[in-house]
Enzyme design. Sequence first.
Site, PDB file in Angstrom:
ATOM      1  N   VAL A   7       0.830  -1.203   0.000  1.00  0.00           N
ATOM      2  CA  VAL A   7       0.000   0.000   0.000  1.00  0.00           C
ATOM      3  C   VAL A   7       0.865   1.254   0.000  1.00  0.00           C
ATOM      4  CG1 VAL A   7      -1.639   1.318   1.408  1.00  0.00           C
ATOM      5  CG2 VAL A   7      -1.997  -1.118   1.057  1.00  0.00           C
TER       6      VAL A   7
ATOM      7  N   ASP B 225      11.158   3.333   4.880  1.00  0.00           N
ATOM      8  CA  ASP B 225      11.040   1.927   5.280  1.00  0.00           C
ATOM      9  C   ASP B 225      12.238   1.580   6.147  1.00  0.00           C
ATOM     10  OD1 ASP B 225       9.156  -0.506   4.073  1.00  0.00           O
ATOM     11  OD2 ASP B 225      11.041  -1.180   4.992  1.00  0.00           O
TER      12      ASP B 225
ATOM     13  N   GLU C 201      -7.502   2.765   2.424  1.00  0.00           N
ATOM     14  CA  GLU C 201      -7.111   2.458   1.048  1.00  0.00           C
ATOM     15  C   GLU C 201      -8.000   1.349   0.491  1.00  0.00           C
ATOM     16  OE1 GLU C 201      -5.052   4.106  -1.016  1.00  0.00           O
ATOM     17  OE2 GLU C 201      -6.325   2.771  -2.173  1.00  0.00           O
TER      18      GLU C 201
ATOM     19  N   ASN D 227     -15.175  -3.864   2.827  1.00  0.00           N
ATOM     20  CA  ASN D 227     -14.542  -5.142   2.490  1.00  0.00           C
ATOM     21  C   ASN D 227     -15.414  -6.331   2.904  1.00  0.00           C
ATOM     22  OD1 ASN D 227     -12.349  -4.263   1.130  1.00  0.00           O
ATOM     23  ND2 ASN D 227     -10.825  -4.920   2.608  1.00  0.00           N
TER      24      ASN D 227
ATOM     25  N   CYS E 121      -6.394  -9.483   2.371  1.00  0.00           N
ATOM     26  CA  CYS E 121      -7.369  -8.518   2.907  1.00  0.00           C
ATOM     27  C   CYS E 121      -8.659  -9.157   3.405  1.00  0.00           C
ATOM     28  CB  CYS E 121      -7.682  -7.462   1.856  1.00  0.00           C
ATOM     29  SG  CYS E 121      -6.325  -6.319   1.642  1.00  0.00           S
TER      30      CYS E 121
ATOM     31  N   LYS F 192      -8.594 -11.647   6.456  1.00  0.00           N
ATOM     32  CA  LYS F 192      -8.102 -10.929   7.636  1.00  0.00           C
ATOM     33  C   LYS F 192      -9.105  -9.855   8.104  1.00  0.00           C
ATOM     34  CE  LYS F 192      -5.226  -7.172   7.879  1.00  0.00           C
ATOM     35  NZ  LYS F 192      -4.159  -6.299   7.479  1.00  0.00           N
TER      36      LYS F 192
ATOM     37  N   ARG G 295      -0.119 -15.308  -0.755  1.00  0.00           N
ATOM     38  CA  ARG G 295      -0.500 -15.380   0.657  1.00  0.00           C
ATOM     39  C   ARG G 295      -2.011 -15.614   0.786  1.00  0.00           C
ATOM     40  NH1 ARG G 295       1.596  -9.754   2.549  1.00  0.00           N
ATOM     41  NH2 ARG G 295       0.751  -9.326   0.502  1.00  0.00           N
TER      42      ARG G 295
HETATM   43  C1  UDX Z   1      -9.641  -6.388  -1.745  1.00  0.00           C
HETATM   44  C2  UDX Z   1     -10.637  -5.235  -2.011  1.00  0.00           C
HETATM   45  O1  UDX Z   1     -11.273  -5.439  -3.277  1.00  0.00           O
HETATM   46  C3  UDX Z   1      -9.919  -3.897  -1.975  1.00  0.00           C
HETATM   47  O2  UDX Z   1     -10.871  -2.842  -2.120  1.00  0.00           O
HETATM   48  C4  UDX Z   1      -9.193  -3.755  -0.630  1.00  0.00           C
HETATM   49  O3  UDX Z   1      -8.443  -2.549  -0.594  1.00  0.00           O
HETATM   50  C5  UDX Z   1      -8.264  -4.940  -0.396  1.00  0.00           C
HETATM   51  O4  UDX Z   1      -8.996  -6.167  -0.503  1.00  0.00           O
HETATM   52  P1  UDX Z   1      -7.776  -7.683  -3.145  1.00  0.00           P
HETATM   53  O5  UDX Z   1      -7.630  -8.567  -1.952  1.00  0.00           O
HETATM   54  O6  UDX Z   1      -6.544  -7.138  -3.804  1.00  0.00           O
HETATM   55  O7  UDX Z   1      -8.693  -6.403  -2.815  1.00  0.00           O
HETATM   56  O8  UDX Z   1      -8.536  -8.534  -4.272  1.00  0.00           O
HETATM   57  P2  UDX Z   1      -9.994  -8.640  -4.887  1.00  0.00           P
HETATM   58  O9  UDX Z   1      -9.912  -8.338  -6.329  1.00  0.00           O
HETATM   59  O10 UDX Z   1     -10.992  -7.891  -4.118  1.00  0.00           O
HETATM   60  O11 UDX Z   1     -10.251 -10.222  -4.722  1.00  0.00           O
HETATM   61  C6  UDX Z   1     -10.247 -10.836  -3.443  1.00  0.00           C
HETATM   62  C7  UDX Z   1     -10.566 -12.307  -3.558  1.00  0.00           C
HETATM   63  O12 UDX Z   1     -11.915 -12.506  -3.933  1.00  0.00           O
HETATM   64  C8  UDX Z   1      -9.724 -13.071  -4.579  1.00  0.00           C
HETATM   65  O13 UDX Z   1      -9.314 -14.294  -4.006  1.00  0.00           O
HETATM   66  C9  UDX Z   1     -10.681 -13.318  -5.726  1.00  0.00           C
HETATM   67  O14 UDX Z   1     -10.374 -14.515  -6.390  1.00  0.00           O
HETATM   68  C10 UDX Z   1     -12.020 -13.415  -4.999  1.00  0.00           C
HETATM   69  N1  UDX Z   1     -13.182 -13.040  -5.821  1.00  0.00           N
HETATM   70  C11 UDX Z   1     -13.337 -11.743  -6.225  1.00  0.00           C
HETATM   71  C12 UDX Z   1     -14.162 -13.984  -6.120  1.00  0.00           C
HETATM   72  O15 UDX Z   1     -14.054 -15.161  -5.742  1.00  0.00           O
HETATM   73  N2  UDX Z   1     -15.260 -13.590  -6.827  1.00  0.00           N
HETATM   74  C13 UDX Z   1     -15.450 -12.315  -7.236  1.00  0.00           C
HETATM   75  O16 UDX Z   1     -16.480 -12.041  -7.866  1.00  0.00           O
HETATM   76  C14 UDX Z   1     -14.463 -11.362  -6.948  1.00  0.00           C
END
Ligand code: UDX
Length: 430
Positions: free
Chosen positions: A11, A30, A151, A208, A260, A263, A327
Amino acid sequence: MKLAIIGSGYVGLTTGTCFAEVGHEVICVDNNEHKVAALRAGKIPIYEPGLEEMIVRNVANGRLKFTTSIKEGVDNALVVFIAVPTPPQPDGSVDLSFVEKVAREIAGVITDYRVVVDKSTVPVKTGEKVRQTISRYNSGGVEFDVVSNPEFLREGSAVADLMKPDRVVVGADTEKAGNIMKELYTPFGAPILVTDLNSAELIKHAANSFLALKISYINAISRICEASGANVEMVAQGMGADHRIGRAFLNAGIGYGGSCFPKDLSAFIRISEDLGYDFGLLKEVSRINDDQREHFVKQIRDSLWVFREKRVGLLGLAFKGNTDDVRNSVAMDLAQIFLKEGAHVIAYDPQGAEKAKEIEPRLEIVSRGEDVAEKADVIVVATEWKEFRDLDWASMRKRALSNLLFDGRNLLDPAKVAALGFEYHSIGRR
Ligand code: UDX
């Protein structure tokens, strides 16, 4: 405007770089000397489309600098972002010790008015604690404000998400800090929502958790589709066409992973509990998510009959497409379940293979997607990399020992793969 970003992880680094890109002067701090030296030399520790070029460009034009010194950052900035990790603890609560330490360090070096902004995802009321800590540890009684600015970037599209956000949330308890934050974000042209500190912190967890809920909801629907012969994609399309619902985050699959959603959900359940509310709905979201994976494994086990000594060709290791992050990846979990059951796993991932191998050395990594099919007893698609659609599935069918193909992300066209002779299983559709 002059900014310091404390913590150059995912981030911090992407946020700092995008601020430099729109014209601000940014110092990323950092405490890892090697990381800072590498970043100064243009070596980027993460894979994120578009980030590397942007870092190199902004380092060259002098708007982006790296240092290990918090003092240097705070001395040269009006706005100081805290973007350090907030890892989960075994009981689901958030470890805030890095945030607390940075707050003390800022208190030790701040000599003039600063806006201290919390970018890390933190429980509601953390900003109040940061404010208290800085006041307690600062000997000079310096004026400062604490702001929450959560964020919302997604890995894999972080640069695009930061440069064109849906909205910017600023939780500020003074007009002065709110105005500085508005000025900071004006170049992005996005709507800016200014709230109080606590509400902004809550927005992140609430948003989230809602997205995770959407995924679990459609995954539950996929099970009804499987039992009734309906098609989950058509159901999602029909639901999503209602603008109050929307089609996004209604892709059924083997569940969400990453650093994300799992957690943040556990944290939010815990935060609610501490505030006296039992958030049973979110516990169920998490249960449905785990169950999707177990259901998928059961189907593979039932088809294979025996896992022992079988060769599983695994497509995907990252927690989603367009990232090298493995992860909390459901794909990695699957690999480990297959290995535990005595299978041999031949895996391919366009970006995540190296990191996956470090975590799970028993994986046999291949450098082309098609190669996972070599003498495979079953092929499993576990990550939604779009390029998997374009693999030479005809040759893969010939190289595989059996015709079993399991698609945990509904990536492939059922009719096309069936025509090639695969026995194709996907999520909530025939
Ligand atoms: C997420 C949030 O979208 C973001 O706004 C926040 O800041 C951080 O957490 P991220 O973890 O990078 O972002 O990925 P994201 O694209 O949201 O996908 C998360 C998980 O959901 C992935 O494992 C993805 O495979 C799964 N997913 C996503 C689904 O299974 N189906 C969907 O329709 C969308």
